[in-house]
Design an enzyme around this catalytic site. Sequence first.
Site: not given
Ligand code: GRF
Length: 222
Positions: A40, A137
Amino acid sequence: MGSTPCPNDCPNSCLLSPNIDGQTLSYPKLKLGVLASGNGSNFEAIMAAIDRSELDAEVTVVICNNPGANVLERAARWSIPTVLLNHREFESRGALDDAIVQTLRDHDADWVIMAGWMRRVTQHLIDAFTGRLLNIHPSLLPSFPGLHAVQQALDAGVVVAGCTVHQVELAVDSGPIIMQAVVPVLPGDTEETLQTRIQIQEHRIFPAAIALAAHHRAGQDG
Ligand code: GRF
């Protein structure tokens, strides 16, 4: 935003594109539904941007599919309602997405932000929020969609990596690109070190890209 000093401890500047520095973005205040599966940190970055009045929005609900995910604690700290929709308890992707759409409607969300949502989505969810469903992503799409994007980039020997915010279409990590940040690959980078620098850029571009997408949308609607 593009001329903001790069916070990464690297010899090259990271590049954000498009550069929205000095641009006035106008859009009606957004009601965001956030879909998140894990840590998150992107949710947190969005909340911080709202708090700093850099993004005119409120998060009406955080939907999570994993009991115990850190994002649930983060949401509680911001006093944002959370709904746990554990995909293991649904008979199909369609049934999960039906519940997601209903929950988003119940919470009056008008934009849907996939902030580390680790499930494939169905056309039903896409159609319910056409043009208002965004994903982030950790690669320069269309290169390296899917899992382990940072390791895929390292394995390919690229010299620049990055992250992308895009509208969501059915194929995994596909759809019109809204904003990207480029991060140089440094000698000795591991998946972890590169991922860490990419995430710093994710936290910059996601709130900015939401505002930019909303601005474009408001222009179309108006
Ligand atoms: C991020 O690196 C995003 O690009 C990918 O999942 C990860 C989520 O990270 N889709 P977080 O949970 O927001 O820290």
